[in-house]
Design a protein around this motif. Structure first.
Motif, mmCIF file in Angstrom:
data_model
loop_
_atom_site.group_PDB
_atom_site.id
_atom_site.type_symbol
_atom_site.label_atom_id
_atom_site.label_comp_id
_atom_site.label_asym_id
_atom_site.label_seq_id
_atom_site.Cartn_x
_atom_site.Cartn_y
_atom_site.Cartn_z
ATOM 1 N N LYS A 1 23.480 5.533 27.908
ATOM 2 C CA LYS A 1 24.439 6.647 27.875
ATOM 3 C C LYS A 1 23.773 7.928 27.403
ATOM 4 C CE LYS A 1 29.099 4.820 27.614
ATOM 5 N NZ LYS A 1 30.347 4.747 26.848
ATOM 6 N N GLY A 2 22.724 8.282 28.090
ATOM 7 C CA GLY A 2 21.994 9.502 27.784
ATOM 8 C C GLY A 2 20.755 9.551 28.659
ATOM 9 N N PRO A 3 20.126 10.728 28.713
ATOM 10 C CA PRO A 3 18.974 10.886 29.601
ATOM 11 C C PRO A 3 17.687 10.283 29.049
ATOM 12 C CG PRO A 3 19.392 12.925 28.416
ATOM 13 C CD PRO A 3 20.502 11.985 28.022
ATOM 14 N N TYR A 4 16.745 10.085 29.931
ATOM 15 C CA TYR A 4 15.378 9.695 29.580
ATOM 16 C C TYR A 4 14.502 10.923 29.791
ATOM 17 C CZ TYR A 4 16.905 4.823 30.362
ATOM 18 O OH TYR A 4 17.554 3.619 30.331
ATOM 19 N N PHE B 1 15.872 12.777 32.938
ATOM 20 C CA PHE B 1 16.421 11.997 34.045
ATOM 21 C C PHE B 1 17.664 11.254 33.569
ATOM 22 C CE2 PHE B 1 12.075 12.686 35.386
ATOM 23 C CZ PHE B 1 12.210 12.923 36.745
ATOM 24 N N CYS B 2 18.696 11.301 34.369
ATOM 25 C CA CYS B 2 19.975 10.677 34.012
ATOM 26 C C CYS B 2 19.808 9.172 33.798
ATOM 27 C CB CYS B 2 20.984 10.936 35.135
ATOM 28 S SG CYS B 2 22.524 10.028 34.942
ATOM 29 N N GLY B 3 20.324 8.696 32.662
ATOM 30 C CA GLY B 3 20.295 7.270 32.363
ATOM 31 C C GLY B 3 21.632 6.605 32.616
ATOM 32 N N CYS B 4 22.704 7.404 32.647
ATOM 33 C CA CYS B 4 24.044 6.825 32.807
ATOM 34 C C CYS B 4 24.391 6.589 34.270
ATOM 35 C CB CYS B 4 25.082 7.726 32.149
ATOM 36 S SG CYS B 4 25.473 9.227 33.067
ATOM 37 N N LYS B 5 23.645 7.237 35.162
ATOM 38 C CA LYS B 5 23.801 7.084 36.624
ATOM 39 C C LYS B 5 25.100 7.686 37.164
ATOM 40 C CE LYS B 5 20.026 4.819 36.037
ATOM 41 N NZ LYS B 5 18.727 5.500 36.280
ATOM 42 N N HIS B 6 25.742 8.530 36.375
ATOM 43 C CA HIS B 6 26.974 9.180 36.816
ATOM 44 C C HIS B 6 26.813 10.701 36.942
ATOM 45 C CE1 HIS B 6 28.616 5.235 35.823
ATOM 46 N NE2 HIS B 6 29.731 5.577 36.437
ATOM 47 N N THR B 7 25.590 11.192 36.853
ATOM 48 C CA THR B 7 25.371 12.628 36.967
ATOM 49 C C THR B 7 25.771 13.157 38.341
ATOM 50 O OG1 THR B 7 23.703 14.371 36.827
ATOM 51 C CG2 THR B 7 22.951 12.257 37.682
ATOM 52 N N GLY B 8 26.171 14.419 38.364
ATOM 53 C CA GLY B 8 26.490 15.070 39.632
ATOM 54 C C GLY B 8 25.289 15.817 40.191
ATOM 55 N N LEU C 1 18.717 14.383 37.788
ATOM 56 C CA LEU C 1 18.674 14.938 36.429
ATOM 57 C C LEU C 1 20.036 14.887 35.749
ATOM 58 C CD1 LEU C 1 16.378 18.001 37.220
ATOM 59 C CD2 LEU C 1 15.725 15.693 36.475
ATOM 60 N N CYS C 2 20.012 14.785 34.437
ATOM 61 C CA CYS C 2 21.223 14.745 33.615
ATOM 62 C C CYS C 2 21.983 16.061 33.708
ATOM 63 C CB CYS C 2 20.802 14.486 32.162
ATOM 64 S SG CYS C 2 22.123 14.663 30.946
ATOM 65 N N ASP C 3 23.306 15.985 33.867
ATOM 66 C CA ASP C 3 24.145 17.184 33.858
ATOM 67 C C ASP C 3 25.168 17.144 32.726
ATOM 68 O OD1 ASP C 3 26.054 15.379 34.666
ATOM 69 O OD2 ASP C 3 26.626 16.475 36.490
ATOM 70 N N GLY C 4 25.010 16.179 31.810
ATOM 71 C CA GLY C 4 25.917 16.098 30.663
ATOM 72 C C GLY C 4 27.106 15.188 30.871
ATOM 73 N N THR C 5 27.255 14.638 32.070
ATOM 74 C CA THR C 5 28.388 13.764 32.369
ATOM 75 C C THR C 5 28.444 12.560 31.427
ATOM 76 O OG1 THR C 5 28.409 14.413 34.687
ATOM 77 C CG2 THR C 5 29.449 12.301 34.167
ATOM 78 N N HIS C 6 27.270 12.119 30.933
ATOM 79 C CA HIS C 6 27.241 10.935 30.055
ATOM 80 C C HIS C 6 28.117 11.100 28.819
ATOM 81 C CE1 HIS C 6 23.975 13.502 28.379
ATOM 82 N NE2 HIS C 6 24.427 13.041 27.241
ATOM 83 N N ARG C 7 28.363 12.327 28.398
ATOM 84 C CA ARG C 7 29.161 12.565 27.186
ATOM 85 C C ARG C 7 30.629 12.185 27.383
ATOM 86 N NH1 ARG C 7 26.713 17.713 27.547
ATOM 87 N NH2 ARG C 7 24.671 17.696 26.570
#
Ligand code: FES
Ligand code: FES
Length: 80
Positions: free
Chosen positions: A10-13, A61-68, A72-78
């Motif tokens: 639930k967060g980026p790498y 890089f997105c770790g939650c796999k739900h980024t838009g 790359l992470c866009d904060g969706t994991h929060r």
């Protein structure tokens, strides 16, 4: 089919990649080599996302796999 990816983390790498380097981001969440693909998606409907950097840089890089904005992470994991 409405298949959901597995949340690997639930967060980026944060990963440093070199200029001209190509990586394959794991879209399905099953890879044991997060955040990148190890071929485990073969039992899913997902495909990895190819990413090539023009510069040497550390990226989240997105770790939650739900980024838009994959890979790359866009904060969706929060909000998961
Ligand atoms: Fe997936 Fe941040 S880790 S959006
Ligand atoms: Fe997840 Fe390949 S292992 S996309």
């Amino acid at each position: 089919m409405d298949e959901q990816p597995i949340i690997a983390q639930k967060g980026p790498y944060s990963v440093r990649i070199d200029a001209g380097e190509t990586v394959y981001w794991c879209r399905c969440g099953r890879s044991k080599k997060q955040p990148f693909c190890d071929g485990s998606h073969k039992v899913t409907g997902f495909q990895p996302v190819k990413y090539t950097s023009q510069v040497t840089i550390t990226l989240k890089f997105c770790g939650c796999k739900h980024t838009g904005t994959s890979p790359l992470c866009d904060g969706t994991h929060r909000s998961l």
